[in-house]
Design a protein around this motif. Structure first.
Motif, short mmCIF file in Angstrom:
data_model
loop_
_atom_site.label_atom_id
_atom_site.label_comp_id
_atom_site.label_asym_id
_atom_site.label_seq_id
_atom_site.Cartn_x
_atom_site.Cartn_y
_atom_site.Cartn_z
N ASP A 78 0.82 -1.21 -0.03
CA ASP A 78 0.05 0.06 0.17
C ASP A 78 0.76 1.28 0.05
O ASP A 78 0.60 2.18 -0.76
N ALA A 133 0.38 2.04 -3.87
CA ALA A 133 -0.88 2.36 -4.26
C ALA A 133 -1.35 3.84 -4.86
O ALA A 133 -0.38 4.52 -4.62
N MET A 142 -5.83 2.55 -4.38
CA MET A 142 -6.05 1.34 -4.68
C MET A 142 -4.83 0.60 -5.20
O MET A 142 -3.71 1.33 -5.69
N MET A 143 -4.35 -0.35 -4.83
CA MET A 143 -3.12 -1.40 -5.23
C MET A 143 -3.14 -2.39 -6.58
O MET A 143 -3.99 -3.04 -6.24
N ALA A 144 -2.44 -2.18 -7.43
CA ALA A 144 -2.49 -3.50 -8.50
C ALA A 144 -1.07 -4.22 -8.21
O ALA A 144 -0.16 -3.83 -8.57
N PHE A 197 -11.77 -6.47 -3.24
CA PHE A 197 -10.86 -6.98 -4.39
C PHE A 197 -11.81 -6.20 -5.62
O PHE A 197 -13.10 -6.22 -5.50
N SER A 198 -11.00 -6.15 -6.90
CA SER A 198 -11.61 -6.01 -8.17
C SER A 198 -10.78 -6.78 -9.03
O SER A 198 -9.66 -6.23 -9.74
N ARG A 255 -5.91 -9.17 -8.18
CA ARG A 255 -4.73 -8.60 -7.80
C ARG A 255 -5.10 -6.97 -7.85
O ARG A 255 -4.04 -6.13 -7.58
N GLN A 256 -6.30 -6.58 -7.61
CA GLN A 256 -6.77 -5.30 -7.55
C GLN A 256 -7.22 -5.19 -6.35
O GLN A 256 -8.24 -5.75 -6.02
N VAL A 260 -8.12 -2.85 -2.53
CA VAL A 260 -8.46 -1.40 -2.09
C VAL A 260 -8.44 -1.77 -0.47
O VAL A 260 -9.32 -2.63 -0.01
#
Lengths: 245, 245
Positions: free
Chosen positions: A182, A186, A190-192, A226-227, A230-231, A233
DNA sequence: CGTCGCTTTGATCTAAATCAAGTTGAGTGG
DNA sequence: CCACTCAACTTGATTTAGATCAAAGCGACG
């Protein structure tokens, strides 16, 4: 083992020399040299010593250098992500660090790399010859100090990571990991994540299943969302910090 | 937590200033300066920069400095043994390194110690002011290089130890530990461990019982022998190496 | 829109932790 | 010099966190 690794690397390098072009510094890319020197070790060093930096690209999962291979270059991630790791003879792997855009890696005091490095995803790096850095350090105290700084930074991370690996529970490790990522990658809350669950497990001294279960539990507690796998928040950093031991 | 640690240290230091004498370098003690410079970092540095080194003694289990305490000095073990460690809030402890006669410890790049340090047994150290080292490094490239060397050495150890903590089995960890101690403190084929089983466990990320069981098993296999729990003789280094993963 | 690698989730197993006595032996005081 | 004491160590019984084994989902990509 040693000689095989070297030979393999030479083939890879040869192949790459054909398929990728090596260009000068300050190509139109991420981490522009407009960044303040303190935040960009390479700029700081090259500025002082007038060193030549080149760029190079690696495909996903491509080896950048092997363990015990002669340390000819020092690298900085321009874009992408890199894992540094050690292997045991039976394939067990410990990832010592992830390197993200801006990070310097591959700097050694001795003549060989202590960990291997691979691109996690397609990655572009800036690189300078180790020998030229050493030479600059021999005459310029500021460069010598910068080399020490970078090694000291790696040591601090390793010391924190020993505590995690030796004494934290699975949930605490995952919480620590999420807070680290993060902080480091981030964007807009959000982190990918560039790395897969196995990489995370090999970084945290866990299996990929244990990492997955911990993340699912954090989601069910509403601490993260999650989105796609690996995405991520973080919805409650404070509670996550309280789980970090 | 931070302030309490500091206050406690100041009291300790004060107490010691009264009960122990601080003397100049090269007192009649272990690690004489006749040793080759490469093997004696302090001699190398003081020789270059004319720094003042003092001696100091700590009793068994006495704190030398606390985690996050300002790093005022750099230390070298003259006699005895020291553990460097981090604690979690609930008391779980990870020992990052043991420091034995000749070893330098407490060198930081930043302003504070990242790990705490305690004497394992009665211990005498040589110490120099961090500030004077930094100053010397600012004008003398050889000193700057030496500081980098020492930090790089610690980093190498930490990298190896991350692999141990993250991926080795209990028996592999104990085998690695025995080979490390054999290399560092064996005299006449025998080693006298200064630390207890709990210290070994906290170094290896195990419990003291698991350490004890592994040692007993190695004894029953004839790989080592005891004369008292802390006097160990390795009878088959080759087999021990094969268990080190 | 099918495939394959990645991820999740479930069931079971196991290495090491924890809990629990004894045993040893180094240091102390009688 | 001996016996007492207490922390350190060993060993055994049981528990458990995380590993392993197994089988679905899912989702990105060709």
């Amino acid at each position: 083992m040693y000689h095989i690794a070297i030979r393999r690397k030479e083939m890879v390098m040869l192949n790459q020399s054909i398929t990728h072009s090596v260009v000068n510094t300050n190509a139109p890319h991420a981490v522009p040299s407009a960044v303040a020197p303190a935040a960009n070790p390479f700029a700081e060093i090259t500025g002082h010593a007038g060193l030549i930096a080149s760029e190079f690209s690696y495909k996903k999962d491509e080896e950048i250098y092997g363990e015990d291979e002669p340390a000819e270059y020092v690298y900085q991630v321009i874009s992408g992500a890199v894992r540094s790791y050690k292997l045991l003879s039976d394939g067990r792997r410990q990832i010592g660090a992830f390197h993200l855009p801006g990070d310097v890696f591959g700097l050694e005091f001795g003549s060989a790399h202590r960990l291997a490095a691979e691109a996690i995803i397609d990655t572009t790096v800036r690189l300078v010859k180790r020998r030229s850095l050493e030479q600059a350090a021999g005459t310029d105290v500021a460069v010598a100090r910068k080399l020490w700084t970078m090694t000291a930074h790696d040591l601090r991370h390793a010391e924190d990571h020993m505590l995690l690996l030796g004494r934290k529970t699975a949930m605490e490790r995952v919480a620590t990991f999420l807070l680290e990522m993060d902080r480091r990658l981030a964007v807009a809350g959000m982190m990918a994540l560039p790395m897969c669950r196995r990489d995370i497990g090999d970084y945290l001294g866990l299996t990929l299943e244990t990492v997955s279960r911990a993340l699912s539990q954090l989601q069910s507690q509403g601490i993260l969302g999650f989105s796609g796998a690996r995405q991520i928040v973080l919805r409650n950093r404070q509670r996550l910090r309280s789980m970090d031991a």
